[in-house]
Design a protein around this motif. Structure first.
Motif, PDB file in Angstrom:
ATOM      1  N   TYR A  36       4.914  -4.664  -3.022  1.00 51.81           N
ATOM      2  CA  TYR A  36       4.317  -5.914  -3.471  1.00 51.81           C
ATOM      3  C   TYR A  36       3.046  -5.529  -4.220  1.00 51.81           C
ATOM      4  O   TYR A  36       1.999  -5.261  -3.624  1.00 51.81           O
ATOM      5  CB  TYR A  36       4.013  -6.822  -2.279  1.00 51.81           C
ATOM      6  N   ALA A  37       3.165  -5.453  -5.535  1.00 45.41           N
ATOM      7  CA  ALA A  37       2.058  -4.990  -6.391  1.00 45.41           C
ATOM      8  C   ALA A  37       1.217  -6.183  -6.804  1.00 45.41           C
ATOM      9  O   ALA A  37       1.373  -6.741  -7.889  1.00 45.41           O
ATOM     10  CB  ALA A  37       2.610  -4.254  -7.600  1.00 45.41           C
ATOM     11  N   ASN A  38       0.298  -6.577  -5.923  1.00 42.62           N
ATOM     12  CA  ASN A  38      -0.473  -7.808  -6.124  1.00 42.62           C
ATOM     13  C   ASN A  38      -1.773  -7.594  -6.876  1.00 42.62           C
ATOM     14  O   ASN A  38      -2.539  -8.532  -7.050  1.00 42.62           O
ATOM     15  CB  ASN A  38      -0.757  -8.463  -4.767  1.00 42.62           C
TER      16      ASN A  38
ATOM     17  N   LEU B  17       2.346   2.530  -6.536  1.00 41.23           N
ATOM     18  CA  LEU B  17       3.291   2.336  -5.445  1.00 41.23           C
ATOM     19  C   LEU B  17       4.672   2.893  -5.791  1.00 41.23           C
ATOM     20  O   LEU B  17       5.401   3.351  -4.910  1.00 41.23           O
ATOM     21  CB  LEU B  17       3.381   0.863  -5.062  1.00 41.23           C
ATOM     22  N   THR B  18       5.011   2.866  -7.071  1.00 36.05           N
ATOM     23  CA  THR B  18       6.247   3.520  -7.497  1.00 36.05           C
ATOM     24  C   THR B  18       6.140   5.021  -7.261  1.00 36.05           C
ATOM     25  O   THR B  18       7.077   5.664  -6.761  1.00 36.05           O
ATOM     26  CB  THR B  18       6.544   3.236  -8.978  1.00 36.05           C
TER      27      THR B  18
ATOM     28  N   SER C 111       0.831  -1.208   0.000  1.00 36.14           N
ATOM     29  CA  SER C 111       0.000   0.000   0.000  1.00 36.14           C
ATOM     30  C   SER C 111       0.861   1.253   0.000  1.00 36.14           C
ATOM     31  O   SER C 111       2.042   1.224   0.372  1.00 36.14           O
ATOM     32  CB  SER C 111      -0.918   0.019   1.234  1.00 36.14           C
ATOM     33  N   GLY C 112       0.228   2.357  -0.382  1.00 33.64           N
ATOM     34  CA  GLY C 112       0.915   3.634  -0.311  1.00 33.64           C
ATOM     35  C   GLY C 112       1.316   3.969   1.113  1.00 33.64           C
ATOM     36  O   GLY C 112       2.373   4.567   1.342  1.00 33.64           O
ATOM     37  N   PHE C 113       0.487   3.579   2.087  1.00 38.15           N
ATOM     38  CA  PHE C 113       0.828   3.806   3.486  1.00 38.15           C
ATOM     39  C   PHE C 113       2.157   3.137   3.831  1.00 38.15           C
ATOM     40  O   PHE C 113       2.960   3.683   4.589  1.00 38.15           O
ATOM     41  CB  PHE C 113      -0.263   3.257   4.404  1.00 38.15           C
TER      42      PHE C 113
ATOM     43  N   ALA D 199       8.284   3.698  -3.788  1.00 34.91           N
ATOM     44  CA  ALA D 199       8.920   2.380  -3.704  1.00 34.91           C
ATOM     45  C   ALA D 199      10.275   2.383  -4.405  1.00 34.91           C
ATOM     46  O   ALA D 199      10.423   2.936  -5.490  1.00 34.91           O
ATOM     47  CB  ALA D 199       8.015   1.322  -4.328  1.00 34.91           C
ATOM     48  N   ASP D 200      11.259   1.740  -3.779  1.00 36.39           N
ATOM     49  CA  ASP D 200      12.586   1.619  -4.387  1.00 36.39           C
ATOM     50  C   ASP D 200      12.627   0.509  -5.426  1.00 36.39           C
ATOM     51  O   ASP D 200      13.480   0.528  -6.317  1.00 36.39           O
ATOM     52  CB  ASP D 200      13.636   1.346  -3.298  1.00 36.39           C
ATOM     53  N   ALA D 201      11.739  -0.468  -5.288  1.00 34.59           N
ATOM     54  CA  ALA D 201      11.641  -1.580  -6.240  1.00 34.59           C
ATOM     55  C   ALA D 201      10.238  -2.147  -6.155  1.00 34.59           C
ATOM     56  O   ALA D 201       9.507  -1.891  -5.198  1.00 34.59           O
ATOM     57  CB  ALA D 201      12.686  -2.653  -5.932  1.00 34.59           C
TER      58      ALA D 201
END
Length: 222
Positions: free
Chosen positions: A193-195, A203-204, A176-178, A208-210
């Protein structure tokens, strides 16, 4: 950077619970729990604002309780915790998380759960799923202080302290963004974790770093 690169540079792993570890509300839907909490508020004489009536996320109901009926935060918190523990007994484990936790153990990276869910619910699921041996610490929702849930850094910093690492040495994996904001606020790296479709981009953008869409992929830390 790739998720493997971020993990290689980390000395410890902070893992969000609902998403990367399991789907806690798979058997007891979040909307049902949210309805139970709203019904509790109504029984206590609270007139729900329209935005609260529309909520189907129990954590959001708890957050808003602090605004509309702060004297009932403890009662709503207690009810939410009981529902979360019930949900944990029928939650679905996330594919690949067992392999990921085993890989962290082999690599000598301690793991802590950092979550807005309650610690009793997390510990219930870890025991039922036989994952507890791979988790060094659990840093759940600050009880009675919904304003300190992620993206507030408190639970993330508490997990780092429990693992004996500086925040910069850890990586937080969340969906999540949180989670991404909590990592930034605490000074840790982050892997999204882009599920779900569309999550990778959002999320990027959240920092997110990855990004990964598969927990099993994270087990390969070479």
């Amino acid at each position: 950077m790739t998720p493997a690169q971020v993990l290689r540079e980390a000395d410890a792993v902070l893992l969000d619970f609902d998403g990367p570890v399991c789907s806690i509300f798979a058997g007891l839907p979040a909307s049902v729990v949210a309805s139970r909490l709203k019904e509790l508020l109504i029984r206590e004489g609270v007139r729900l604002p329209k935005d609260v009536e529309a909520l189907d996320d129990p954590l959001k109901v708890l957050r808003r309780t602090a605004d509309i009926a702060p004297e009932l935060v403890d009662k709503v918190e207690t009810a939410l915790m009981a529902n979360e523990v019930e949900a944990a007994t029928c939650a679905e484990i996330t594919p690949g998380v067992r392999e990921f936790l085993a890989a962290c153990a082999v690599a000598g990276k301690p793991v802590a759960i950092v979550s807005n869910n309650s610690e009793p619910a997390i510990e219930t699921f870890l025991a039922l799923a036989d994952l507890g041996e791979w988790v060094t610490a659990v840093s759940g929702r600050p009880i009675g202080e919904p304003e300190q849930m992620k993206p507030h850094p408190q639970s993330t910093l508490r997990a780092c302290k429990a693992l004996g690492v500086e925040p910069a040495q850890a990586v937080l994996i969340g969906d999540s963004g949180f989670d991404m904001h909590a990592a930034h606020n605490a000074g840790t790296r982050s892997i999204a974790y882009a599920n779900d479709p569309g999550k990778a981009e959002s999320l990027t953008q959240a920092g997110a770093d990855a990004v990964t869409d598969n927990m099993a992929e994270l087990a390969d830390q070479r």
